[in-house]
Design a protein around this motif. Structure first.
Motif, short mmCIF file in Angstrom:
data_model
loop_
_atom_site.label_atom_id
_atom_site.label_comp_id
_atom_site.label_asym_id
_atom_site.label_seq_id
_atom_site.Cartn_x
_atom_site.Cartn_y
_atom_site.Cartn_z
N GLN A 154 4.71 5.44 -5.34
CA GLN A 154 4.84 5.38 -6.80
C GLN A 154 3.86 6.35 -7.45
N ALA A 155 2.63 6.40 -6.94
CA ALA A 155 1.62 7.31 -7.49
C ALA A 155 2.04 8.77 -7.28
N ALA A 158 6.08 13.97 -11.31
CA ALA A 158 6.75 14.03 -12.62
C ALA A 158 5.82 14.66 -13.66
N GLU A 159 4.53 14.31 -13.62
CA GLU A 159 3.55 14.91 -14.54
C GLU A 159 3.42 16.42 -14.30
N LEU A 160 3.38 16.81 -13.03
CA LEU A 160 3.29 18.23 -12.71
C LEU A 160 4.53 18.98 -13.21
N LYS A 187 0.83 -1.20 0.00
CA LYS A 187 0.00 0.00 0.00
C LYS A 187 0.86 1.26 0.00
N GLU A 188 1.86 1.30 0.85
CA GLU A 188 2.73 2.47 0.93
C GLU A 188 3.58 2.60 -0.33
#
Length: 105
Positions: free
Chosen positions: A70-71, A77-79, A64-65
């Motif tokens: 990763q998310a 990175a997208e920002l 979960k962590e």
């Protein structure tokens, strides 16, 4: 070893498993909402396992962590890519302009 596409491969073998009936009903509903049967979903899992050469997702006590981290890394990175895509401040579009363009006020 030649790997077949699970969806197009000839199906001559069977697989059985035991599952709690309530869990089965719940997961069948989840997959039905995606337009899939439980068998379709298991075949998708198997195909993705073949595609990645292992489990198609991280499995350990910290899954979960690790997935959360990763998310977050992907989002950051997208920002950064979005930020870098704007050459100067005059290229920025304000929130008000976006809302006006889509008819929300």
């Amino acid at each position: 070893m030649q790997t077949n596409n699970v969806t197009s491969a000839q199906k001559t073998s069977t697989f059985q498993m035991r599952i709690n009936p309530e869990v089965k009903k719940e997961v069948e509903q989840i997959y039905a909402n995606c337009g899939m049967t439980l068998t379709d979903a298991i075949n998708a899992f198997i195909q993705q396992s073949i595609n990645v050469g292992g489990m198609p997702f991280l499995v350990n006590q910290n899954s979960k962590e690790a997935l959360r981290q990763q998310a977050i890394a992907y989002l950051m990175a997208e920002l950064k890519m979005g930020e870098n895509s704007v050459k100067n401040e005059s290229d920025w579009i304000s929130e008000d302009d976006i809302l006006a363009e889509f008819g929300a006020e």
